[in-house]
Design an enzyme around this catalytic site. Structure first.
Site, PDB file in Angstrom:
ATOM      1  N   GLU A 183       0.871  -1.361   0.003  1.00 16.47           N
ATOM      2  CA  GLU A 183      -0.230   0.058  -0.060  1.00 16.47           C
ATOM      3  C   GLU A 183       0.873   1.325   0.140  1.00 16.47           C
ATOM      4  O   GLU A 183       0.416   2.233   0.811  1.00 16.47           O
ATOM      5  CB  GLU A 183      -1.143  -0.069   1.309  1.00 16.47           C
ATOM      6  CG  GLU A 183      -1.982  -1.157   0.826  1.00 16.47           C
ATOM      7  CD  GLU A 183      -3.415  -0.883   1.372  1.00 16.47           C
ATOM      8  OE1 GLU A 183      -3.707   0.547   1.554  1.00 16.47           O
ATOM      9  OE2 GLU A 183      -4.241  -1.874   1.464  1.00 16.47           O
TER      10      GLU A 183
HETATM   11  N1  CAA Z   1      -6.391  11.914  -4.266  1.00 13.61           N
HETATM   12  C1  CAA Z   1      -6.907  12.424  -5.307  1.00 13.61           C
HETATM   13  N2  CAA Z   1      -6.036  12.640  -6.531  1.00 13.61           N
HETATM   14  C2  CAA Z   1      -4.998  12.420  -6.571  1.00 13.61           C
HETATM   15  C3  CAA Z   1      -4.240  11.842  -5.301  1.00 13.61           C
HETATM   16  C4  CAA Z   1      -4.975  11.682  -4.058  1.00 13.61           C
HETATM   17  N3  CAA Z   1      -4.663  11.302  -3.043  1.00 13.61           N
HETATM   18  N4  CAA Z   1      -2.876  11.851  -5.343  1.00 13.61           N
HETATM   19  C5  CAA Z   1      -2.795  12.345  -6.729  1.00 13.61           C
HETATM   20  N5  CAA Z   1      -3.938  12.591  -7.262  1.00 13.61           N
HETATM   21  C6  CAA Z   1      -3.954  13.117  -8.432  1.00 13.61           C
HETATM   22  C7  CAA Z   1      -3.196  14.629  -8.709  1.00 13.61           C
HETATM   23  O1  CAA Z   1      -3.716  15.463  -8.307  1.00 13.61           O
HETATM   24  C8  CAA Z   1      -2.821  14.200 -10.341  1.00 13.61           C
HETATM   25  O2  CAA Z   1      -3.882  14.866 -10.864  1.00 13.61           O
HETATM   26  P1  CAA Z   1      -3.726  15.872 -12.200  1.00 13.61           P
HETATM   27  O3  CAA Z   1      -2.902  15.085 -13.313  1.00 13.61           O
HETATM   28  O4  CAA Z   1      -5.090  16.057 -12.802  1.00 13.61           O
HETATM   29  O5  CAA Z   1      -3.121  16.973 -11.729  1.00 13.61           O
HETATM   30  C9  CAA Z   1      -2.691  12.695 -10.545  1.00 13.61           C
HETATM   31  O6  CAA Z   1      -3.370  12.080  -9.463  1.00 13.61           O
HETATM   32  C10 CAA Z   1      -1.509  12.135 -10.664  1.00 13.61           C
HETATM   33  O7  CAA Z   1      -0.702  12.201  -9.419  1.00 13.61           O
HETATM   34  P2  CAA Z   1       0.664  12.640  -9.411  1.00 13.61           P
HETATM   35  O8  CAA Z   1       1.334  13.608 -10.304  1.00 13.61           O
HETATM   36  O9  CAA Z   1       1.080  12.973  -7.730  1.00 13.61           O
HETATM   37  O10 CAA Z   1       1.175  11.205  -9.897  1.00 13.61           O
HETATM   38  P3  CAA Z   1       2.921  10.593  -9.509  1.00 13.61           P
HETATM   39  O11 CAA Z   1       3.014   9.553 -10.682  1.00 13.61           O
HETATM   40  O12 CAA Z   1       3.791  11.927  -9.292  1.00 13.61           O
HETATM   41  O13 CAA Z   1       2.899   9.914  -8.162  1.00 13.61           O
HETATM   42  C11 CAA Z   1       2.264   8.420  -6.462  1.00 13.61           C
HETATM   43  C12 CAA Z   1       1.528   9.283  -7.427  1.00 13.61           C
HETATM   44  C13 CAA Z   1       1.860   9.148  -4.933  1.00 13.61           C
HETATM   45  C14 CAA Z   1       3.571   8.292  -6.322  1.00 13.61           C
HETATM   46  C15 CAA Z   1       1.492   7.408  -6.537  1.00 13.61           C
HETATM   47  O14 CAA Z   1       1.785   6.361  -7.627  1.00 13.61           O
HETATM   48  C16 CAA Z   1       1.554   6.483  -5.356  1.00 13.61           C
HETATM   49  O15 CAA Z   1       0.761   6.305  -4.394  1.00 13.61           O
HETATM   50  N6  CAA Z   1       2.331   5.132  -5.657  1.00 13.61           N
HETATM   51  C17 CAA Z   1       2.536   3.880  -4.747  1.00 13.61           C
HETATM   52  C18 CAA Z   1       1.380   2.963  -5.143  1.00 13.61           C
HETATM   53  C19 CAA Z   1       0.810   2.335  -3.913  1.00 13.61           C
HETATM   54  O16 CAA Z   1       0.384   2.649  -2.960  1.00 13.61           O
HETATM   55  N7  CAA Z   1       0.546   0.725  -4.508  1.00 13.61           N
HETATM   56  C20 CAA Z   1      -0.252   0.167  -3.416  1.00 13.61           C
HETATM   57  C21 CAA Z   1      -0.818  -1.149  -4.277  1.00 13.61           C
HETATM   58  S1  CAA Z   1      -2.227  -1.678  -3.306  1.00 13.61           S
HETATM   59  C22 CAA Z   1      -1.683  -2.844  -2.261  1.00 13.61           C
HETATM   60  O17 CAA Z   1      -0.462  -2.845  -1.976  1.00 13.61           O
HETATM   61  C23 CAA Z   1      -2.635  -3.452  -1.636  1.00 13.61           C
HETATM   62  C24 CAA Z   1      -2.200  -4.830  -0.836  1.00 13.61           C
HETATM   63  O18 CAA Z   1      -1.502  -5.747  -1.305  1.00 13.61           O
HETATM   64  C25 CAA Z   1      -2.722  -5.246   0.380  1.00 13.61           C
END
Ligand code: CAA
Length: 333
Positions: A314
């Site tokens: 996550e």
């Molecule tokens: N709420 C709403 N919108 C959001 C947001 C949020 N929390 N975070 C980002 N966004 C939006 C941004 O506003 C942006 O929108 P626009 O393009 O319209 O401006 C868009 O999403 C893209 O966001 P970023 O530019 O911030 O994207 P990024 O690529 O630079 O980074 C990141 C995003 C935070 C690194 C994200 O990719 C991330 O969280 N990565 C980790 C993934 C993760 O947690 N994976 C877990 C998988 S599930 C799991 O593990 C479950 C399990 O096994 C139990």
């Protein structure tokens, strides 16, 4: 299973604070079992957050009762932390069906789930607006389960690869509008990360309880080892860390309930703190038990192995710091 699902969809209509306490309590004894509850929430959240009324009525009651298990499929071979930039699974609309092609990995409960919320690229040129979210049902043609991972911990919980080979998904199973998928995925993580923080906290609290009881009973140099400063101060630090992490977690869950605007920041801080506390406290619990702690006859060895995943899934601890920092300073160019 239905604690945070509203009662009109068959759930208990409980708060997120209640939900995280449930996960924490189960994780004190068994991290794998707590993940059954946490992943049910992760898998249903896309429907709760972005589903229309018909979709909520169709999917949520069976998820709330536990008759159906849910999963969440975002991660791919080259797209873990970089969930958006490296996503390759494609969804193409032909008539009234989408056809999904690609592979997802590390999918908790993927092999046992009845419904899987899958994120796929619908427009490769549209960046963050080129991803869409779908509910894929178990028997959708052609959707299959690939390799099952052999893991360090949480070995009671299945983690698998999912393969989509022109998998047919009716258009009425798309969540939200086309292109809204990535934001849905992120909004889900804002609410599910406190669940993983709760799992981490529960593991830490369970290990602390076991180590404390052991330190009261185990005698060395004529008195219980907990009364020797070397172990006593270690236990004091473990207790303080667990209680500090708990306050951060409950505040993040309260913010989810209140719909406050800074839930992204607080969910990331709770996951970061609780995951790190789980790792340090379980490692110290093994140390308190000495040789017995290293044996699989005692539970702290399993707790230490289980704790590690809470620093990885996550969103890794590095991604939590990135999210926290961006919420403080901004992303920049
Ligand atoms: N709420 C709403 N919108 C959001 C947001 C949020 N929390 N975070 C980002 N966004 C939006 C941004 O506003 C942006 O929108 P626009 O393009 O319209 O401006 C868009 O999403 C893209 O966001 P970023 O530019 O911030 O994207 P990024 O690529 O630079 O980074 C990141 C995003 C935070 C690194 C994200 O990719 C991330 O969280 N990565 C980790 C993934 C993760 O947690 N994976 C877990 C998988 S599930 C799991 O593990 C479950 C399990 O096994 C139990």
């Amino acid at each position: 299973m239905g604690v945070p699902i509203p009662s009109e969809y068959g759930g208990l209509g409980g708060t997120f604070v209640t939900y995280v306490k449930v996960v924490e309590e189960i994780a004190k004894a068994c991290a794998s079992s707590s993940l059954i509850v946490a992943v049910q929430e992760l898998g249903m959240l896309p429907i709760m957050i972005a589903g229309n009324e018909e979709q909520k009525k169709r999917f949520l009651p069976k998820i709330a009762s536990g008759e159906h298990l849910a999963a969440y499929a975002l991660t791919e071979v080259s797209s873990g932390s970089d969930a958006l930039g490296s996503m390759r699974t494609r969804a193409e609309l032909k008539g009234d069906k989408y056809y999904l092609t690609g592979q997802k990995i590390w999918i908790t409960n993927g092999s046992v789930a009845d419904v899987v919320c899958v994120f796929a690229v619908t427009d490769p040129a549209a960046g963050s607006r080129g991803v869409s979210a779908f509910v894929v049902e178990k028997n959708s043609p052609v959707f299959s389960v690939g390799k099952k991972e052999k893991k360090m911990g949480i070995r009671g919980s299945p983690t698998v690869e999912l393969i989509f080979d022109n998998c047919e998904v009716p258009v009425e199973n798309r969540l939200g509008e086309e292109g809204e998928g990535f934001k849905i995925a992120m909004r889900v993580l804002d609410k599910s990360r406190p669940g993983i923080a709760a799992q981490a906290l529960g593991i830490a609290a369970g290990a602390l309880e076991y180590a404390t009881n052991y330190a009261k009973e185990r005698i060395a140099f004529g008195k219980p080892i907990g009364q020797h400063q070397g172990i006593g101060f270690m236990l004091a630090d473990m207790k303080t860390e667990v209680e500090a992490a708990r306050l951060l977690l409950y505040e993040s869950a309260r913010k989810c309930d209140a719909g406050e605007p800074d839930v992204t920041l607080w969910a990331a801080m709770a996951k970061l703190k609780c995951g790190d506390v789980a790792m340090s406290v379980t490692t110290d619990a093994v140390q308190v038990l000495g040789g017995f702690g290293y044996s699989s006859e005692y539970p702290v060895e399993r707790m230490m192995r289980d704790a590690k995943i809470t620093q990885i899934y996550e969103g890794t601890q590095q991604i939590q710091r990135l999210v926290i920092n961006r919420n403080m300073i901004g992303k920049g160019k």
